[in-house]
Design a protein around this motif. Structure first.
Motif, mmCIF file in Angstrom:
data_model
loop_
_atom_site.group_PDB
_atom_site.id
_atom_site.type_symbol
_atom_site.label_atom_id
_atom_site.label_comp_id
_atom_site.label_asym_id
_atom_site.label_seq_id
_atom_site.Cartn_x
_atom_site.Cartn_y
_atom_site.Cartn_z
ATOM 1 N N LYS A 45 0.829 -1.206 0.000
ATOM 2 C CA LYS A 45 0.000 0.000 0.000
ATOM 3 C C LYS A 45 0.864 1.257 0.000
ATOM 4 N N TYR A 46 1.861 1.307 0.895
ATOM 5 C CA TYR A 46 2.700 2.502 0.990
ATOM 6 C C TYR A 46 3.621 2.645 -0.226
ATOM 7 N N SER A 47 4.158 1.538 -0.704
ATOM 8 C CA SER A 47 5.034 1.603 -1.878
ATOM 9 C C SER A 47 4.261 2.080 -3.099
ATOM 10 N N SER A 48 3.028 1.616 -3.238
ATOM 11 C CA SER A 48 2.184 2.065 -4.353
ATOM 12 C C SER A 48 1.875 3.550 -4.228
ATOM 13 N N PHE A 49 1.572 3.980 -3.001
ATOM 14 C CA PHE A 49 1.283 5.401 -2.769
ATOM 15 C C PHE A 49 2.493 6.265 -3.121
ATOM 16 N N ILE A 81 -3.278 -7.780 -10.474
ATOM 17 C CA ILE A 81 -3.494 -9.217 -10.252
ATOM 18 C C ILE A 81 -2.184 -9.952 -9.982
ATOM 19 N N ILE A 82 -1.073 -9.277 -10.189
ATOM 20 C CA ILE A 82 0.233 -9.902 -9.968
ATOM 21 C C ILE A 82 0.493 -9.988 -8.465
ATOM 22 N N PRO A 83 1.112 -11.071 -7.990
ATOM 23 C CA PRO A 83 1.409 -11.192 -6.556
ATOM 24 C C PRO A 83 2.122 -9.958 -6.010
ATOM 25 N N LYS A 84 1.742 -9.548 -4.817
ATOM 26 C CA LYS A 84 2.222 -8.275 -4.273
ATOM 27 C C LYS A 84 3.722 -8.277 -4.000
ATOM 28 N N ASN A 85 4.248 -9.401 -3.540
ATOM 29 C CA ASN A 85 5.688 -9.436 -3.283
ATOM 30 C C ASN A 85 6.478 -9.272 -4.581
ATOM 31 N N TYR A 86 5.912 -9.796 -5.669
ATOM 32 C CA TYR A 86 6.548 -9.649 -6.983
ATOM 33 C C TYR A 86 6.494 -8.188 -7.434
ATOM 34 N N THR A 87 5.320 -7.558 -7.297
ATOM 35 C CA THR A 87 5.166 -6.156 -7.687
ATOM 36 C C THR A 87 6.095 -5.255 -6.875
ATOM 37 N N LEU A 88 6.274 -5.575 -5.593
ATOM 38 C CA LEU A 88 7.178 -4.780 -4.755
ATOM 39 C C LEU A 88 8.606 -4.829 -5.285
ATOM 40 N N ASN A 89 9.025 -5.989 -5.767
ATOM 41 C CA ASN A 89 10.359 -6.090 -6.366
ATOM 42 C C ASN A 89 10.461 -5.249 -7.640
ATOM 43 N N VAL A 107 12.498 3.676 -22.458
ATOM 44 C CA VAL A 107 12.150 3.560 -21.044
ATOM 45 C C VAL A 107 11.188 2.401 -20.818
ATOM 46 N N GLY A 108 10.375 2.079 -21.831
ATOM 47 C CA GLY A 108 9.461 0.953 -21.685
ATOM 48 C C GLY A 108 10.179 -0.347 -21.396
ATOM 49 N N PHE A 109 11.372 -0.491 -21.947
ATOM 50 C CA PHE A 109 12.132 -1.713 -21.682
ATOM 51 C C PHE A 109 12.663 -1.754 -20.250
ATOM 52 N N SER A 110 12.597 -0.620 -19.532
ATOM 53 C CA SER A 110 12.962 -0.644 -18.111
ATOM 54 C C SER A 110 11.969 -1.492 -17.330
ATOM 55 N N VAL A 111 10.684 -1.456 -17.727
ATOM 56 C CA VAL A 111 9.672 -2.270 -17.049
ATOM 57 C C VAL A 111 9.952 -3.750 -17.288
ATOM 58 N N VAL A 112 10.293 -4.098 -18.522
ATOM 59 C CA VAL A 112 10.649 -5.485 -18.843
ATOM 60 C C VAL A 112 11.863 -5.908 -18.024
ATOM 61 N N PHE A 113 12.846 -5.026 -17.954
ATOM 62 C CA PHE A 113 14.053 -5.260 -17.159
ATOM 63 C C PHE A 113 13.686 -5.477 -15.687
ATOM 64 N N SER A 114 12.850 -4.595 -15.144
ATOM 65 C CA SER A 114 12.474 -4.684 -13.725
ATOM 66 C C SER A 114 11.693 -5.961 -13.440
ATOM 67 N N TYR A 115 10.786 -6.329 -14.336
ATOM 68 C CA TYR A 115 10.027 -7.570 -14.155
ATOM 69 C C TYR A 115 10.952 -8.784 -14.178
ATOM 70 N N SER A 116 11.937 -8.759 -15.056
ATOM 71 C CA SER A 116 12.854 -9.900 -15.161
ATOM 72 C C SER A 116 13.730 -10.009 -13.917
ATOM 73 N N ILE A 117 14.264 -8.880 -13.447
ATOM 74 C CA ILE A 117 15.069 -8.900 -12.221
ATOM 75 C C ILE A 117 14.205 -9.325 -11.040
ATOM 76 N N ALA A 118 12.971 -8.799 -10.988
ATOM 77 C CA ALA A 118 12.055 -9.163 -9.896
ATOM 78 C C ALA A 118 11.756 -10.654 -9.909
ATOM 79 N N ALA A 119 11.577 -11.218 -11.099
ATOM 80 C CA ALA A 119 11.305 -12.657 -11.204
ATOM 81 C C ALA A 119 12.480 -13.473 -10.689
#
Length: 650
Positions: free
Chosen positions: A36-40, A115-123, A180-192
């Protein structure tokens, strides 16, 4: 006041970025509360950066020359649209736009991917905020657009004259959305990898971000190519400029990533390769940012020449590249993915495609960096020009063009059906017939390799059309019109997007080869009333006139154009004089006829004569049309997937 509030907003954005980084990793706090706080904080980060950008734009609109950046890049008489877009026509404003888009992507992750698991989104938010913080600090300490100056000048220096063009409105933002859009792909991959969860679901989550980034980058490169074609008066669409190459590198690896994702989603194979491509693509995006802003290049694309800025970006790039590759190496799978090997399998052909793409990526990287490395070591200045790139790219393009029509028709299992063989043979027969006809009409008895490459481009297009036809049309009891209507009504929608994109690549090949090999050019001194013949066209120079713009004056040269004694229209190349800066630019005159161009640029202008370059470029419009088809195809594919997913749920 604008400067004060702008700086406060940037500092606030940096503070909430730090807060996001901390809260996303405070494991002693409940998961839902951390989320909640990280999203805010992520939403607040975007809003702070957004309003700082709005303030800078307002300063440009009202011509607040107390801000050094506004004074240096604007003027009182500049048209309003270029005051607004001029914000990103310089280093400080463009890097602020870069960070704004970065924070907007983080905002979209919070809003869309619930819908993505919260711990994953936090990463994901942790990585995104690290990148955002790094560039916010870069802005605050080396590239602050809100620096004040005293006394306040009465007028500004003005925008670079070459940038006062509609291309500036579209080209840079689209490039940044792609980069910059590929930063999201990068972040998702590192988070995974941090979450030890790199299954096929991860591939599903990042697919839309890959598509959005790739489409934006493709459009940005395409529009930039068109801009250079007409504004700089080159009459060319690609000159292998180092900064052009820097944008091509993430495009190539992004293309490979899209294809690798399809294998991973379908079979679960090549997981490490897919992760590596996601890291490489964003790393190349960072490298492009470094090359443009480090001052090591002298280019029309370069924004900055301050070594301190280059050092900052080099540190940022090195940190994220080293960090990501370390995590990648620690997460390499022990499973060697040993499966039965079938050469005539879709996954095998996609893998061959990837290898060719990565080979082309290495060639571009080597040709771009080698002169820079050599100069830094020996102080010797060399240039790797179009001849090198064109020579090595031709065989790679031929191989890609051969594989592309075959691969999508093959099954994932490796068991080739009769229907597949029939489709490939049908398109091959049509293509060979077309090449023979072109050879007879265009070249006669002389063999020309260019016709073969054009034929391969046509094969991609023909095969893409054939592949959309239904598997069984029951044509025995139907006439031709019934068969055509049946095929149109029963087009395979699931394949449509990919086939449109592939057909676009075929158009691109045809356009590049035809315009390069069969163009005509004449450099002439033309008297008033003089007539020039080029190809099937007749041009007559009818003198000059003047036109007054908001902050410039145009000298307009009038040409009438005919073909087969029929008046087609006029071509109006210009010499543009900017009043404030004294700059003179050449505005090309372009007449569009079918898919071809008559292209005129003017050199010396006198009252009784001019010097001009007149070119005929056949099918040159296929270059940009093909690129737009590729983007349209990919977006169509994404929309069709969404449609079928919703229909399945309903």
């Amino acid at each position: 006041m604008i400067s004060l509030f702008g700086n406060l907003l940037l500092y606030s954005a940096a503070i909430v970025s730090i807060a996001t980084i901390i809260y996303s990793k405070l494991f002693n706090i409940e998961l839902n509360k951390r989320y909640k706080y990280s999203s805010f904080f992520t939403v607040a980060q975007f809003l702070f950066i957004f309003f700082s950008y709005i303030l800078l734009t307002y300063a440009y609109i009202v011509s607040d020359f107390s801000i050094f950046n506004v004074w240096q890049n604007s003027e009182l008489n500049k048209p309003l649209i270029y005051k607004i877009t001029g914000v990103w026509g310089n280093h400080e404003g463009s890097i602020l736009l870069w960070v704004l888009i970065l924070s907007f992507y983080s905002f979209l992750v919070v809003i869309i991917d619930r819908i993505i698991p919260k711990n994953y989104t936090l990463n994901v938010l942790f990585i995104q905020s690290l990148i955002t913080l790094a560039f916010l600090l870069f802005i605050i300490f080396t590239s602050n657009p809100f620096i004040l100056q005293y006394p306040v000048p009465s007028d500004g220096v003005g925008l670079n004259s070459l940038l006062q063009d509609p291309g500036l409105i579209i080209h840079p933002p689209l490039l940044y959305i792609g980069y910059v859009g590929f930063s999201v792909v990068f972040s998702y991959s590192i988070a995974a990898m941090l979450d030890k969860d790199t299954n096929s679901t991860w591939a599903l989550w990042i697919r839309k971000w890959v598509y959005i980034a790739w489409c934006s980058l493709t459009l940005g490169i395409t529009i930039g190519s068109w801009w250079a074609y007409y504004e700089l008066g080159w009459g060319g669409w690609w000159f292998w400029d180092p900064v052009e190459n820097a944008s091509l590198l993430p495009w190539i690896t992004g293309t490979a990533l899209m294809h690798s994702l399809s294998i991973f989603r379908s079979s679960g194979q090549h997981r490490d390769w897919t992760l590596l491509l996601s890291i490489l693509t964003f790393s190349f995006s960072l490298m492009g940012t470094f090359l443009v802003r480090s001052g090591i290049l002298t280019s029309v694309h370069s924004f900055a020449s301050d070594p301190q800025r280059g050092l900052w970006i080099l540190v940022i790039m090195s940190f994220f590249v080293i960090m990501s590759f370390t995590i990648f190496i620690l997460n390499l799978t022990e499973n060697n993915e040993k499966t039965n090997f079938y050469i005539f399998k879709r996954g095998t052909f996609i893998l061959f495609n990837n290898y060719l793409l990565m080979l082309s990526c290495f060639i571009v990287l080597f040709g771009t960096l080698y002169p820079l490395i050599l100069e830094s070591i020996t102080s010797e200045v060399i240039t790797v020009g179009p001849q090198y790139f064109n020579t090595v790219f031709i065989p790679i393009t031929i191989l890609l063009a051969i594989l592309m029509p075959i691969g999508p028709n093959l099954p994932w299992s490796g068991k080739v059906s009769t229907q597949t063989i029939n489709r490939i043979c049908m398109s091959l027969i049509i293509t060979i017939s077309l090449i023979i006809i072109l050879q007879i009409i265009v070249e006669g008895k002389t063999f020309n390799l260019n016709l073969l490459i054009i034929g391969l481009g046509a094969w991609i297009i023909i095969n893409s059309i054939v592949d959309l036809l239904p598997n069984n049309n029951h044509s025995a009891d139907k006439n031709i019109s019934d068969i055509i209507m049946f095929n149109i009504k029963n087009i395979n929608l699931r394949r449509a997007g990919v086939r449109i994109a592939h057909a676009g690549f075929g158009l691109l090949i045809v356009g590049i080869v035809t315009a390069s090999s069969y163009s005509e050019q004449k450099d002439l001194k033309i008297l008033n009333g003089g007539i020039v013949d080029i190809n099937k066209y007749v041009l007559q120079y009818e003198g000059l006139e003047t036109d007054i713009g908001e902050n410039y004056d145009d000298l307009v040269l009038n040409f009438k154009i005919q073909s087969h004694n029929k008046n087609l229209g006029e071509i109006l190349p210009k010499k543009r004089f900017f009043r404030n800066s004294g700059d003179i630019t050449t505005e090309a005159g372009i007449f569009r006829h079918n898919m071809s161009h008559i292209f005129i640029t003017v050199g010396e202008v006198q009252e009784s004569y001019i010097y001009a370059t007149i070119s005929y470029k056949p099918f040159v419009r296929f270059i940009w049309l093909g690129s737009f088809f590729m983007v349209a195809g990919l977006l169509t594919s994404l929309l069709i997937r969404i449609y079928f997913i919703k229909r399945t749920h309903d």
